[in-house]
Design a protein around this motif. Structure first.
Motif, PDB file in Angstrom:
ATOM      1  N   LEU A  82       0.829  -1.209   0.000  1.00 18.29           N
ATOM      2  CA  LEU A  82       0.000   0.000   0.000  1.00 18.29           C
ATOM      3  C   LEU A  82       0.862   1.256   0.000  1.00 18.29           C
ATOM      4  O   LEU A  82       0.546   2.231  -0.708  1.00 18.29           O
ATOM      5  CB  LEU A  82      -0.918  -0.015   1.216  1.00 18.29           C
ATOM      6  CG  LEU A  82      -1.924   1.147   1.302  1.00 18.29           C
ATOM      7  CD1 LEU A  82      -2.849   1.130   0.102  1.00 18.29           C
ATOM      8  CD2 LEU A  82      -2.732   1.073   2.582  1.00 18.29           C
ATOM      9  N   ASN A  83       1.936   1.280   0.748  1.00 18.52           N
ATOM     10  CA  ASN A  83       2.826   2.446   0.748  1.00 18.52           C
ATOM     11  C   ASN A  83       3.402   2.676  -0.638  1.00 18.52           C
ATOM     12  O   ASN A  83       3.508   3.816  -1.103  1.00 18.52           O
ATOM     13  CB  ASN A  83       3.953   2.252   1.758  1.00 18.52           C
ATOM     14  CG  ASN A  83       3.453   2.337   3.190  1.00 18.52           C
ATOM     15  OD1 ASN A  83       2.316   2.728   3.431  1.00 18.52           O
ATOM     16  ND2 ASN A  83       4.285   1.969   4.134  1.00 18.52           N
ATOM     17  N   ASN A  84       3.809   1.605  -1.299  1.00 15.78           N
ATOM     18  CA  ASN A  84       4.353   1.748  -2.651  1.00 15.78           C
ATOM     19  C   ASN A  84       3.280   2.209  -3.620  1.00 15.78           C
ATOM     20  O   ASN A  84       3.549   3.011  -4.507  1.00 15.78           O
ATOM     21  CB  ASN A  84       4.953   0.411  -3.096  1.00 15.78           C
ATOM     22  CG  ASN A  84       5.993   0.592  -4.182  1.00 15.78           C
ATOM     23  OD1 ASN A  84       5.654   0.653  -5.350  1.00 15.78           O
ATOM     24  ND2 ASN A  84       7.254   0.687  -3.788  1.00 15.78           N
ATOM     25  N   LEU A  85       2.070   1.724  -3.427  1.00 13.92           N
ATOM     26  CA  LEU A  85       0.966   2.147  -4.288  1.00 13.92           C
ATOM     27  C   LEU A  85       0.677   3.637  -4.114  1.00 13.92           C
ATOM     28  O   LEU A  85       0.386   4.342  -5.092  1.00 13.92           O
ATOM     29  CB  LEU A  85      -0.276   1.318  -3.950  1.00 13.92           C
ATOM     30  CG  LEU A  85      -1.549   1.650  -4.730  1.00 13.92           C
ATOM     31  CD1 LEU A  85      -1.417   1.185  -6.168  1.00 13.92           C
ATOM     32  CD2 LEU A  85      -2.760   0.992  -4.080  1.00 13.92           C
ATOM     33  N   LEU A  86       0.789   4.136  -2.874  1.00 19.99           N
ATOM     34  CA  LEU A  86       0.509   5.546  -2.607  1.00 19.99           C
ATOM     35  C   LEU A  86       1.596   6.468  -3.110  1.00 19.99           C
ATOM     36  O   LEU A  86       1.397   7.684  -3.139  1.00 19.99           O
ATOM     37  CB  LEU A  86       0.336   5.757  -1.093  1.00 19.99           C
ATOM     38  CG  LEU A  86      -0.901   5.110  -0.463  1.00 19.99           C
ATOM     39  CD1 LEU A  86      -0.841   5.212   1.044  1.00 19.99           C
ATOM     40  CD2 LEU A  86      -2.168   5.753  -0.985  1.00 19.99           C
ATOM     41  N   LEU A  87       2.748   5.937  -3.487  1.00 23.36           N
ATOM     42  CA  LEU A  87       3.857   6.762  -3.948  1.00 23.36           C
ATOM     43  C   LEU A  87       4.211   6.499  -5.401  1.00 23.36           C
ATOM     44  O   LEU A  87       5.254   6.958  -5.860  1.00 23.36           O
ATOM     45  CB  LEU A  87       5.091   6.517  -3.067  1.00 23.36           C
ATOM     46  CG  LEU A  87       4.950   6.917  -1.591  1.00 23.36           C
ATOM     47  CD1 LEU A  87       6.190   6.515  -0.813  1.00 23.36           C
ATOM     48  CD2 LEU A  87       4.703   8.400  -1.452  1.00 23.36           C
ATOM     49  N   ARG A  88       3.345   5.785  -6.122  1.00 24.17           N
ATOM     50  CA  ARG A  88       3.634   5.471  -7.533  1.00 24.17           C
ATOM     51  C   ARG A  88       2.415   5.783  -8.378  1.00 24.17           C
ATOM     52  O   ARG A  88       1.318   5.255  -8.138  1.00 24.17           O
ATOM     53  CB  ARG A  88       4.034   4.008  -7.690  1.00 24.17           C
ATOM     54  CG  ARG A  88       5.368   3.674  -7.070  1.00 24.17           C
ATOM     55  CD  ARG A  88       5.756   2.230  -7.301  1.00 24.17           C
ATOM     56  NE  ARG A  88       5.843   1.900  -8.705  1.00 24.17           N
ATOM     57  CZ  ARG A  88       6.238   0.705  -9.153  1.00 24.17           C
ATOM     58  NH1 ARG A  88       6.569  -0.242  -8.298  1.00 24.17           N
ATOM     59  NH2 ARG A  88       6.296   0.459 -10.442  1.00 24.17           N
TER      60      ARG A  88
END
Length: 1778
Positions: A1624-1630
């Motif tokens: 989820l963190n990666n999704l929020l920053l990509r």
């Protein structure tokens, strides 16, 4: 003629990129014609597809560029294009094919909002501006990539994107896959430094107010967090602490920025080999000194002046003479001395705290503030002009002059003189010349600027000293925060130097960008064509070359009467022909330089003065002589010294020395040396030192700046640069307001457009073969798709679609496209989709029309049938209604007549009923009155009879009460006598019942352990058999003699005499045995003392031998180190043992306290029950017990116990003699075999162990036998006594049991019970107090041990920092001290234990005496019961020997046991055995240690017999529960850490990027750019199957190792939470993964993980619930996002996501193709409005390092100890089964 033909026909048309001003047009039109032609053809491709309705950009005076749409095709000869603007208005755009005035083409909407500007299909100025505007205003994204440049737009608002979790999210990631961020640039620099072993630089530039300082600060914070120092020096905190200091002394408020940096700085952050921060170094450039003495309107001086004035009311600053900032000339010129939202006093406290953190002493800080205050007083100095105008003076009564001189410690008269005069030195003599008013003011201002500049340099040097590290620097990352390109209405020397520095940086930037492009092409084997990029070297040569602007300026400064006008005239003559130099038309005192960004007009006024930076030598000399005047030093101003606070008085001894040293130059004699030679400055002398300072002082500012700039460029060229360009979106400093004009000016000035131009000149769009194949496979034929080589398929497709081979190139891993080609391919792809869509729509619409016709035909037939039926039904209905009307009339008439008859009849019946009822009621009332009169008579007569009865009964009761009271009083006297005797008996026998119960319980527990008891009892039985027979005969005779009462007394007396004689004989024998036993014990103690002396001698010999061996060893240092480590481990183990013992004692005290509470509760319950009993019964019973006890005491003695004691002593004596003989023999045998120190030590250990075990066994057996025998006898006696009492009173009835207890007796009994309860409560409180005192003592001991441990750790750290030789010596000293302390402690402990042992022996004797007395009182029971008791003692049997689940080992085998079972054990060695086999083996060893221990404890009473066989009997492991719990938690966290370390690199690739569903590729519809910095990354790609395989591995390993199912569930819950958080963190920053197809793919991957959980039966673990935020994020990507109903659905669905996360995903949502729609800003605002009431946490990202609390369950094992087999592979042969 079409629009495409128009673009084709335009000669040299280049709509790809053009500037809006003449300068850029001239630069960009200098490209070759071939490049222009290629660009033209590229742009025409999109127009050839659909010329009409093509969107373009046209210039606009307000918005710079405006979007429009072509509404009509171009025809040859047309002078205008028909356009429609966004507001639906029509506009005719004039075109000129000859002058290349064509509008720019607009990118498709699907390409708008990209993270990188260089991936746009059309690369030009309006596309860049529009992309930045959309990202900034609609998505609130302030960062955007432009190739290798990060463009940062100042939002003028604090955003939640700089938290700690965001730093960790970017750390270690492939930054080009993440959203643009300053942390991404910092991570890229940090990663390249570690990977390429090369120094890095981050160049942050931009104009004032763009956010340069904040960006540099965040970059430094990233390095401080990711590369935190390995030691505890907190160097990263010091690096960050330098920011508030530099902002205070170097930043000021300007018209464009409230916190503008007025200097440039370059900070080098040093790293060691492990890439931890070890130090830093700062270099500054071109401080704006003129701001000290002059500020423009609405501007301020440096912050430190206002901070000091705001804090002037503090006590320590009272003597600085400061007031508010408005009272000083140097701080009030801008007319606005405050900044909205800024508290200068609070900032001053932060500045002082930063000084303290960097190690600046309090005295130095006060000196700094005194110097700053002196500058303010100098500005208020009043200069008085004379009448002639050629001279002036300063009043000696000027308060500011006095304050200035006193604060700096200089002589007031000297400063007063040299402020108004100057010294001229010729070859022959020296003159003193007075100065004009203007010259004095300039000299005063120059002095103030020089003082501040020197103070600024000193602070920077001190910061560098505080940040310096002695550790060798392996690499560094530099952060350059430097001013951007500046142009104002009036540009002076400062702006010239700033723009000169930006020219140098731009040149370095252009060359680096060009170099990266060239490296990319060469790496992909692309033919490299030289690109003509803008080179600003001619402009740089104009400034710094020989006879350039700076050179001529320095030459003019050397001329005695040089002026700014003369210098400008020289520039006109020298550089008039230069293309970068121009002369203004309307001015002769200014000049124009054509910089790379813009042309700037500079006013020459003040250039020479600022370049010279003239400060008169005499004034400098006065400052150098601070504190060295007239030999008085501090006493010269004693009037104000006395008023200083204490902190300032302590600083006076050296504060002036700092002022003097502040102005010392190289070659000067220090002030301390001058103090001895001269006490006063002589005006007429010319000191050599001062001349040297003068020569040094003549270096111009321009020369110094040029040298420092060259050094900076050398440093930057030796590093890998990373660029951050800060943009100021508006001049009003409003949050999220975008001014296109100001933004475009800065984009041109910072080099962003140059990056675009270089990219557009080559191949800006780049695709990998795999991504290109997935994206454009719809354009391929079936024959092409049948091939296996994707590279060949792509080449074939491009050859068919794009005929010009120069439009693309094939590299090794990528395809390179010219500008516009990707847009052309997207058009073809869209047309293919459109054609397929039309075909689908045609078929579907035809089917819909046919279905519609069939429905209409069926409906027509149905309508006809229904209409005919309706007519028939209507006719039938008419006939039916006519017949029904006739029937209704008939029935109605009948009903009306019937109702009239019924009314008449009902009225008649009602009248009759009322009349009859009246007569009946009259008769009823008369009968009722008669009945009530009868009842009253009955009750009156009854009451009179009862009154007479009560009077007679009351008289009888009174008589009975008087008689019964008399009888009760008599009985009360007798009961009170009995109560007194019972109370006395209670006091004597308090607690005896509890002791008897405890002793009986201990007898039961010891039956299993004392196996030798049967043999001893058999010996006792055989010895006393004759006596038993004799006693039986006497008993029979005694029973016969009971029939004759006359002879009974004589026989009893004879029996008593015989028993007494036997008792005396037994006493004599016991005394003899005790004497012999005492002698043997003394001999044994003497032998033990001899052995101890021998042991000490052997220890001394051992130590001497060890010292000799160590001295002879070659590697002495290594041995000492090993010994120290071993000793430290021993000490740690000892500390741990002490701590565990304390915990154990604490647990035992708690258990004791709980048991006492339970006993008290039981006693209270029993007391309450007894309170309800018949007190007469209780008192009678107590009286009977006393009488029985008295009779038994008078008739019988303690013969039985004495006989048993005597026999026991005999057996003990024999056993002791045998063991003593064995010990003597063993000592004699071993004494002959002593040959070495090791043999002596082994024999001594053997003897000592044998002796110790013999003593322990002797004491244990002795006490056990005595207690056991006495308890058996006592139990039998009590049982016999109860039977006798039953015979005496066969019925349980008592005389007083049937009597009614009087109220006074009951009250007295209740009071007695209350008194008993009170006494018990007092005892409980006393025990509780003792328990609390013991607990406090234990806590104090724990605190002392912790303090001792901390001291040892500190000593160890200090020792490790010393040299090896000193470490050895210090280690020996510490070891000797420790051994001495331990010996003393052991001696004290030994003495305490001996005292305690003696005390316990005395108490044991007392208790034994009491037991004997109590047993003697119970001897009245028949002798038969005692003989039966002795038979019971003999009947105890021993259990047969078998394997009891215990393993025996020796103490010296403990290290080997731990090594084989813990440290060196491989999991594969026990994989095929019982789970947790090492734990079982260790527990069996602990059971054996517990079995042979003599610590008597009772617990585990609730266990079954089988459990008691396998549990511990003596050792209570509850005190180790905390230690074992901590160890278990540590192991659990280590397991989680290892598992997360394996899974974390796989999560993003497998969950977000892997294409589990074929055809749902989420490739972006644009090309991507992988720069060389990222080329080494991203090589590893994982699939979801690999994660599932890894999870299966984890699960199988944990199951094989016997881990509890509850713990396995908790482990996977933690792992799945980490998967959710990372994904989820990666999704929020990509941005590239936020699409509909990614949501579909993500939901499928999550379902696979949920299926795995169900397959492993882990649904109840809560792991699936941890994936809920990720599931909702996937659903959010798939949901419709258009209407308000969609917003409500999103709000109700996404309950596990916060509002920030939902808005972030919606902002990042990217359509994959043009058929999808973007999320509108209005929709996002609607979502925010509906979710604003949520109380969500402020963090955007999840904390993936969060660990859930673990709960360890209790699962009893089904494996018994005696069934475990020891495998031979464990090498445990030294263990023996018991």
């Amino acid at each position: 003629m079409s629009v495409a033909q128009l673009y084709t026909k335009a000669p040299g048309a280049s709509p790809t990129f053009a500037a809006s001003d003449d300068l850029l047009e001239e630069e960009f039109c200098s490209e070759s014609k071939a490049v222009c032609a290629l660009k033209t053809l590229t742009l025409n491709l999109s127009l050839l597809i659909k010329p009409t309705y093509t969107r373009v950009w046209i210039p606009d005076p307000d918005e710079v560029w405006r979007s429009a749409e072509i509404t009509k095709d171009y025809k040859e000869g047309d002078k205008t294009l028909q356009l429609k603007l966004e507001d639906e208005s029509l506009y005719e755009y004039p075109i000129n094919l000859q002058e290349d005035e064509l509008p720019f083409l607009r990118n498709p909407d699907i390409l708008v909002g990209q993270n990188d500007l260089t991936v746009l299909s059309y690369l030009h100025e309006p596309a860049v501006l529009h992309n930045l505007k959309v990202r900034f205003l609609e998505s609130n994204h302030i960062y955007t990539y432009c190739g290798i440049v990060l463009v940062a737009i100042n939002p003028y608002e604090q955003l939640p994107i700089y938290e700690q979790d965001v730093i960790y999210a970017y750390s270690g990631q492939n930054t080009r896959d993440m959203d643009p961020h300053i942390f991404a640039v910092a991570e890229e620099a940090y990663k390249q430094m570690a990977r390429e072993k090369k120094n890095q630089s981050i160049i942050v530039s931009g104009e004032s107010g763009a956010g340069k300082t904040v960006s540099a600060k965040y970059a430094m914070r990233f390095f401080a967090t990711v590369g935190g120092s390995a030691s505890e020096t907190s160097i990263e905190a010091k690096v960050l602490a330098s920011n508030p200091i530099m902002e205070a002394i170097g930043n000021a408020k300007t018209t464009r920025n409230d916190n503008s940096s007025r200097f440039g700085k370059y900070i080098q952050i040093g790293f060691d080999k492990e890439y931890h921060i070890i130090g830093a170094k700062m270099r500054t450039y071109l401080l704006e000194k003129s701001r000290v003495v002059f500020q423009a309107e609405n501007e301020r001086n440096y912050h430190i002046f206002y901070q000091l004035c705001a804090s002037s009311s503090l006590p320590e600053f009272k003597d600085l003479g400061l007031t508010c900032a408005e009272d000083f000339f140097y701080t009030s010129q801008g007319e606005d001395t405050s900044i909205d939202g800024v508290d200068d006093a609070d900032d001053f406290e932060k500045t002082r705290h930063a000084f303290t953190l960097l190690g600046v002493k309090e005295s130095h800080q006060m000196t700094i503030f005194r110097i700053i205050a002196a500058i303010l007083h100098l500005g208020n100095l009043e200069v008085l002009g004379e009448r002639d105008g050629e001279s002036c003076s300063v009043s000696s009564k000027d308060e500011h002059l006095s304050s200035f001189c006193s604060l700096l410690g200089v002589e007031e008269s000297q400063m007063q003189h040299w402020l108004c005069n100057r010294k001229l030195v010729t070859t022959s003599e020296t003159y003193v010349k007075s100065m004009t008013l203007h010259q004095v003011v300039n000299a005063r201002n120059a002095l103030a600027k020089h003082i501040y500049a020197q103070l600024f340099s000193w602070i920077v040097q001190h910061i560098n000293k505080a940040l310096h590290s002695t550790v060798r620097q392996h690499s560094f990352i530099g952060v350059l925060d430097i001013y951007g390109f500046e142009t104002f209405e009036v540009n002076s020397f400062e702006q010239f130097c700033i723009n000169y520095a930006n020219e140098k940086l731009q040149q370095q930037f252009n060359s680096h960008v060009f170099k990266l492009e060239q490296e990319e092409y060469m790496m992909e084997d692309i033919p490299w064509t030289l690109i003509d990029f803008y080179d600003n070297q001619p402009c740089i040569d104009l400034i710094e070359a020989r006879l350039g602007i700076l050179d001529l300026l320095d030459e003019e400064c050397k001329v005695p009467k040089g002026t700014d006008q003369n210098w400008v005239q020289k520039l006109y003559k020298r550089h008039a022909a230069s293309e970068h130099f121009q002369k203004p038309r309307m001015s002769n005192t200014s000049f124009i330089v054509l910089h790379f960004a813009d042309k700037v007009e500079y006013q020459s006024e003040g250039f020479l003065e600022k370049n010279r930076d003239t400060v008169y030598e005499e004034q400098i000399n006065i400052l150098k002589a601070s504190k060295v005047q007239d030999g008085r030093e501090v006493t010269c101003s004693g009037s104000w010294v006395g008023s200083f606070p204490e902190v300032l008085k302590s600083c006076l001894l050296f504060q002036y020395q700092m002022v003097a040293d502040l102005f010392q130059e190289e070659g000067d004699v220090p002030a301390a040396a001058l103090r001895k030679e001269a006490s006063r400055i002589k005006v007429r002398s010319a000191s050599p030192a001062f001349k040297a300072a003068n020569k040094e002082h003549r270096k111009t500012v321009g020369h110094q700046f040029r040298n420092s700039l060259h050094q900076l460029m050398e440093t930057l060229n030796s590093t890998t640069p990373h660029y951050v360009r800060c943009i100021k979106p508006n001049d009003e400093k409003l949050p999220f307001k975008f001014d296109p004009k100001r933004t475009m000016q800065q984009l041109r000035a910072c080099g962003v457009l140059e990056t675009i131009r270089i990219s557009a000149a080559g191949f800006p769009s780049r695709w990998s073969y795999h991504d290109f194949f997935d994206r454009y496979r719809v354009l391929m034929t079936k024959r092409d798709l049948s091939k296996n080589d994707k590279k060949q398929i792509c080449q074939t497709l491009l050859g068919d679609l794009i005929k010009d081979p120069d439009k693309f190139q094939f590299g090794r891993t990528k395809i390179f496209f010219r500008a516009g080609q990707v847009a052309y391919l997207e058009k073809l792809r869209a047309d293919k989709f459109r054609a397929a869509t039309i075909m689908i729509q045609k078929t579907v619409r035809g089917w819909l029309q046919r279905a519609k016709y069939q429905r209409l035909r069926r409906a027509t037939l149905t309508l006809q049938r229904c209409a005919r039926g309706h007519l028939a039904r209507r006719l039938f209905e008419n006939l039916r209604r006519t017949r029904a009307a006739i029937i209704l009339q008939k029935q109605y008439r009948m009903v009306r007549m019937h109702r009239a008859f019924q009314r008449i009849r009902n009225a008649t019946i009602t009248i009759q009923a009322f009349a009859r009822g009246m007569f009946v009621r009259r008769i009823y009332h008369q009968m009722l009155m008669e009945h009530k009169a009868t009842i009253l008579q009955k009750f009156a007569r009854g009451w009179l009879a009862r009154v007479r009865l009560r009077r007679a009964r009351a008289a009888a009761v009174v008589l009975q009460c008087h008689w019964r009271r008399l009888q009760a009083r008599r009985q009360l006297k007798a009961l009170r006598i009995e109560a007194r005797s019972v109370q006395h008996l209670k006091k004597l026998n308090v607690g005896m019942e509890n002791k008897v119960v405890q002793l009986q319980r201990k007898v039961d527990e010891q039956n299993k352990e004392n196996k030798l008891l049967n043999e001893q009892l058999s010996m006792l039985t055989s010895a006393h058999s004759s006596e038993v027979e004799k006693l039986k005969k006497e008993l029979q005779e005694y029973q016969q003699s009971q029939r004759g009462e006359g002879n009974q007394l004589l026989r009893l007396q004879e029996e008593m005499e015989g028993l007494r004689m036997e008792l005396e004989r037994a006493h004599g024998e016991r005394e003899v045995m005790e004497d012999s036993h005492g002698k043997e014990r003394d001999l044994l103690r003497k032998r033990i003392s001899d052995l101890e002396e021998e042991n000490t001698l052997l220890k001394q010999e051992k130590e001497e031998l060890n010292s000799r061996i160590l001295c002879q060893s070659e590697d002495e240092f290594a041995r000492n180190t090993v010994e120290e480590n071993i000793q430290m481990k021993k000490e740690l183990e000892e500390d741990r043992a002490r701590y565990q013992n304390l915990v154990k004692e604490y647990a035992s005290l708690e258990q004791r306290y709980d048991s006492l509470m339970d006993e008290i509760a039981i006693i209270k319950e029993i007391g309450m029950e007894k309170a309800a009993m018949d007190m007469t019964l209780f008192l009678k019973l107590q009286k009977r017990v006393v009488e029985t006890k008295t009779e038994a005491t008078s008739e019988h003695g303690d013969f039985a116990y004495d006989s048993l004691k005597r026999q026991e002593l005999e057996s003990e004596n024999k056993k002791l003699k045998n063991e003593l003989n064995e010990l003597r023999k063993a000592i004699a045998d071993h004494a002959t075999q002593i040959n070495s120190s090791n043999d002596v030590q082994d024999s001594y250990n053997l003897l000592l162990n044998q002796l110790k075990s013999a003593n322990e066994e002797l004491e244990v057996r002795k006490e056990e036998v005595l207690i056991l025998r006495s308890q058996i006898m006592k139990a039998a006696q009590q049982k016999e006594m109860r039977k006798n009492m039953e015979r005496i009173s066969p019925s349980p009835s008592w005389p007083n049991s049937d009597q009614i207890t009087d109220q006074e007796d009951a009250i007295e009994a209740y009071q007695g019970m209350c008194e008993t309860n009170r006494l018990l409560e007092e005892q409980l409180q006393e025990q509780r107090r003792v328990h609390e005192e013991e607990m406090e003592a234990l806590k104090n001991q724990v605190d002392l041990m912790q303090e001792e441990l901390e001291k040892q750790q500190q000593a160890l750290l200090q020792t490790l920092q010393l040299s090896p030789e000193v470490q050895v010596e210090l280690g020996l000293q510490q070891e000797i001290t420790r051994l001495t302390n331990e010996n003393l402690d052991l001696k004290e402990l030994l003495e305490k234990l001996e005292n305690k042992e003696n005390k316990l022996k005395k108490q044991l004797k007392i208790y034994m005496k009491k037991v004997q007395d109590f047993e003697a009182s119970q001897t009245a029971v028949p002798v038969e019961r005692r003989s039966h008791k002795r038979n019971m003692q003999v009947a105890v049997q021993r259990k047969e020997k078998d394997f009891q689940g215990m393993l025996e080992y020796y103490k010296e085998d403990e290290p080997l046991l731990i090594r084989n079972l813990v440290t060196d054990l491989k999991p594969q060695a026990v994989s095929a055995t019982v789970p947790c086999l090492p734990a079982y083996i260790l527990f069996m060893c602990i059971r054996h240690a517990d079995y042979i221990n003599d610590d008597q404890k009772g617990f585990m009473t609730q266990n079954t017999a089988k459990q008691n066989e396998h549990c511990l009997k003596n050792f209570d492991l509850t005190e180790y529960r905390q230690v074992l719990g901590h160890l278990s938690i540590q192991n659990y966290q280590q397991l989680i850490k290892i598992a997360e370390g394996i899974l974390q690199p796989m999560i993003v690739s497998a969950v977000l990027e892997n294409e589990s569903i074929q055809g749902l590729s989420s490739v972006k519809p644009v090309g991507y750019r992988k720069y060389s910095s990222n080329s080494g990354e991203g090589g590893s790609s994982y699939s979801l199957d690999e994660i599932i395989r890894q999870l299966n591995t984890f699960h199988s390993i944990m199951c094989d190792q016997g881990l509890d199912p509850e713990i396995i569930q908790q482990v996977f819950k933690q792992l799945f939470y980490m998967i959710n958080a990372v994904a989820l963190n990666n999704l929020l920053l990509r941005k590239d993964v936020c699409s509909w197809s990614t949501g579909m793919q993500l939901r499928f991957n999550i379902s696979q993980l949920e299926e795995w959980l169900r397959g492993k039966n882990l649904q109840q673990s809560g792991a699936a619930q941890t994936l809920e935020p990720l599931i909702q994020a996937a659903q959010l990507l798939q949901l419709k996002k258009k209407t308000s109903e969609d917003a409500e659905a999103i709000c109700s669905l996404c309950t596990s996501l916060t509002m920030k996360q939902i808005v972030k995903i919606l902002n990042l949502y990217t359509p994959v193709n043009e058929f999808e729609e973007r999320v509108t800003v209005a929709f996002i605002r609607n979502i925010q409005k509906q979710l604003e009431e949520r109380n969500d946490p402020p963090q955007l990202l999840l904390d993936f390092k969060h660990i859930f609390p673990v709960l360890f369950p209790f699962n009893p094992s089904a494996i018994t100890m005696d069934s475990i087999h020891l495998p031979a592979s464990l090498n445990l042969d030294f263990l023996n089964k018991v």
